[in-house]
Design a protein around this motif. Structure first.
Motif, PDB file in Angstrom:
ATOM      1  N   THR A  46       3.305  -5.096  -2.939  1.00 40.26           N
ATOM      2  CA  THR A  46       2.052  -5.186  -2.179  1.00 40.26           C
ATOM      3  C   THR A  46       2.312  -5.698  -0.762  1.00 40.26           C
ATOM      4  O   THR A  46       1.614  -5.300   0.168  1.00 40.26           O
ATOM      5  N   ARG A  47       3.323  -6.546  -0.591  1.00 43.83           N
ATOM      6  CA  ARG A  47       3.697  -6.978   0.769  1.00 43.83           C
ATOM      7  C   ARG A  47       4.161  -5.793   1.613  1.00 43.83           C
ATOM      8  O   ARG A  47       4.081  -5.819   2.837  1.00 43.83           O
ATOM      9  N   LEU A  48       4.666  -4.751   0.949  1.00 44.86           N
ATOM     10  CA  LEU A  48       5.168  -3.575   1.659  1.00 44.86           C
ATOM     11  C   LEU A  48       4.104  -2.487   1.799  1.00 44.86           C
ATOM     12  O   LEU A  48       4.411  -1.380   2.249  1.00 44.86           O
ATOM     13  N   GLY A  49       2.868  -2.788   1.397  1.00 37.78           N
ATOM     14  CA  GLY A  49       1.765  -1.856   1.613  1.00 37.78           C
ATOM     15  C   GLY A  49       1.308  -1.092   0.388  1.00 37.78           C
ATOM     16  O   GLY A  49       0.361  -0.312   0.458  1.00 37.78           O
ATOM     17  N   PHE A  50       1.951  -1.279  -0.752  1.00 40.89           N
ATOM     18  CA  PHE A  50       1.539  -0.588  -1.966  1.00 40.89           C
ATOM     19  C   PHE A  50       0.312  -1.276  -2.561  1.00 40.89           C
ATOM     20  O   PHE A  50       0.130  -2.475  -2.383  1.00 40.89           O
ATOM     21  N   THR A  51      -0.513  -0.500  -3.255  1.00 38.16           N
ATOM     22  CA  THR A  51      -1.669  -1.065  -3.943  1.00 38.16           C
ATOM     23  C   THR A  51      -1.657  -0.608  -5.397  1.00 38.16           C
ATOM     24  O   THR A  51      -1.296   0.534  -5.691  1.00 38.16           O
ATOM     25  N   PRO A  52      -2.068  -1.510  -6.305  1.00 37.55           N
ATOM     26  CA  PRO A  52      -2.148  -1.119  -7.709  1.00 37.55           C
ATOM     27  C   PRO A  52      -3.192  -0.015  -7.891  1.00 37.55           C
ATOM     28  O   PRO A  52      -4.191   0.037  -7.168  1.00 37.55           O
ATOM     29  N   VAL A  53      -2.936   0.864  -8.838  1.00 39.34           N
ATOM     30  CA  VAL A  53      -3.864   1.952  -9.141  1.00 39.34           C
ATOM     31  C   VAL A  53      -4.018   2.031 -10.652  1.00 39.34           C
ATOM     32  O   VAL A  53      -3.049   1.819 -11.387  1.00 39.34           O
ATOM     33  N   SER A  54      -5.226   2.308 -11.091  1.00 36.43           N
ATOM     34  CA  SER A  54      -5.475   2.438 -12.523  1.00 36.43           C
ATOM     35  C   SER A  54      -4.743   3.661 -13.061  1.00 36.43           C
ATOM     36  O   SER A  54      -4.818   4.737 -12.466  1.00 36.43           O
ATOM     37  N   PRO A  55      -4.044   3.512 -14.189  1.00 38.67           N
ATOM     38  CA  PRO A  55      -3.370   4.673 -14.772  1.00 38.67           C
ATOM     39  C   PRO A  55      -4.334   5.829 -15.047  1.00 38.67           C
ATOM     40  O   PRO A  55      -3.964   6.990 -14.957  1.00 38.67           O
ATOM     41  N   LYS A  56      -5.592   5.503 -15.347  1.00 39.14           N
ATOM     42  CA  LYS A  56      -6.587   6.533 -15.637  1.00 39.14           C
ATOM     43  C   LYS A  56      -6.910   7.386 -14.414  1.00 39.14           C
ATOM     44  O   LYS A  56      -7.354   8.513 -14.540  1.00 39.14           O
ATOM     45  N   LYS A  57      -6.673   6.834 -13.212  1.00 40.71           N
ATOM     46  CA  LYS A  57      -6.966   7.576 -11.982  1.00 40.71           C
ATOM     47  C   LYS A  57      -5.789   8.431 -11.516  1.00 40.71           C
ATOM     48  O   LYS A  57      -5.901   9.167 -10.552  1.00 40.71           O
ATOM     49  N   LEU A  58      -4.645   8.302 -12.201  1.00 44.89           N
ATOM     50  CA  LEU A  58      -3.464   9.081 -11.837  1.00 44.89           C
ATOM     51  C   LEU A  58      -3.503  10.452 -12.499  1.00 44.89           C
ATOM     52  O   LEU A  58      -3.922  10.576 -13.649  1.00 44.89           O
ATOM     53  N   PRO A  59      -3.046  11.474 -11.793  1.00 40.86           N
ATOM     54  CA  PRO A  59      -2.885  12.772 -12.460  1.00 40.86           C
ATOM     55  C   PRO A  59      -1.904  12.627 -13.626  1.00 40.86           C
ATOM     56  O   PRO A  59      -0.983  11.812 -13.577  1.00 40.86           O
ATOM     57  N   SER A  60      -2.097  13.424 -14.650  1.00 41.81           N
ATOM     58  CA  SER A  60      -1.265  13.289 -15.859  1.00 41.81           C
ATOM     59  C   SER A  60       0.223  13.473 -15.558  1.00 41.81           C
ATOM     60  O   SER A  60       1.063  12.796 -16.152  1.00 41.81           O
ATOM     61  N   ILE A  61       0.582  14.351 -14.624  1.00 43.93           N
ATOM     62  CA  ILE A  61       1.999  14.562 -14.304  1.00 43.93           C
ATOM     63  C   ILE A  61       2.621  13.288 -13.740  1.00 43.93           C
ATOM     64  O   ILE A  61       3.761  12.945 -14.049  1.00 43.93           O
ATOM     65  N   ILE A  62       1.878  12.556 -12.941  1.00 40.46           N
ATOM     66  CA  ILE A  62       2.412  11.312 -12.352  1.00 40.46           C
ATOM     67  C   ILE A  62       2.490  10.222 -13.424  1.00 40.46           C
ATOM     68  O   ILE A  62       3.470   9.476 -13.478  1.00 40.46           O
ATOM     69  N   ARG A  63       1.494  10.155 -14.297  1.00 44.56           N
ATOM     70  CA  ARG A  63       1.576   9.196 -15.419  1.00 44.56           C
ATOM     71  C   ARG A  63       2.824   9.477 -16.237  1.00 44.56           C
ATOM     72  O   ARG A  63       3.558   8.561 -16.610  1.00 44.56           O
TER      73      ARG A  63
END
Length: 196
Positions: A162-179
């Motif tokens: 998160t210090r490098l700019g990443f943000t947590p994302v809900s697994p449910k909001k990810l496309p299935s291929i990325i999950r």
């Protein structure tokens, strides 16, 4: 994103080459040992052996089922071995490494696709941590990546990313291929993050 201006003197970032394959494998083994210490893996192996012996005892009472399952197990093990050997063959592909005096001290893998990228296996040897190598590597690769850039991390490393700019994302909001690429939900405790 926090910018790291340069690597410390004596360090060099470069794409991995075929000759790095064995060294990268050693770094990834160290990463795996940090994520799941040997005693935890040993416990899983012991539990698996005990359950296997119990299953064999139960199945031994029906010989045809026992032989069928033994044959199936043999086929599955052969397939797993082939997959394992194929994966080991290309362990250096898409990796970037940081070296110091010819030794690899950090690595990360960036896989780029048309509409997104995924960062895997960031690892800095413990002796070199705190010098900005991991931050530099993530910043550099995020500049090369097709956005959004995804990664999966352990809860203990969320603050770093998160210090490098990443943000947590809900697994449910990810496309299935990325999950699937991140190993969610099969890899317990993995937190997906994204950099837009």
């Amino acid at each position: 994103m926090t910018a790291t201006p340069s690597l410390p003197p004596g360090f060099r970032l470069r794409p991995a080459k075929a000759a790095d394959k064995t060294l990268i494998r050693k770094l990834l083994l160290r990463l795996q040992q940090e994520i799941m210490p040997i005693d935890s893996r040993l416990q899983l192996v012991v539990v698996g052996i005990v359950l296997g012996l119990v299953a064999i005892g139960i199945l031994a009472s029906t010989p045809w089922l026992f032989h069928w399952l033994l044959s199936l197990l043999f086929v599955v093990l052969l397939i797993w071995l082939v997959i394992f050997l194929v994966l080991l063959k290309g362990t250096w592909v898409n990796f970037w490494v940081v070296e110091q005096d010819g030794s690899l001290v950090a690595c990360a893998k960036l896989c780029q696709y048309e509409t997104y990228s995924i960062l895997y296996d960031l690892f800095v040897v413990p002796e070199q941590r705190g010098r900005g190598l991991g931050s530099y590597l993530v910043n550099y690769l995020s500049q090369q990546a097709t956005k959004p850039l995804y990664l999966g991390c352990l809860p203990s490393t969320i603050e770093f990313y998160t210090r490098l700019g990443f943000t947590p994302v809900s697994p449910k909001k990810l496309p299935s291929i990325i999950r699937h690429e991140l190993g969610i939900p099969s890899r317990f405790g993995i937190v997906p993050l994204v950099l837009m």
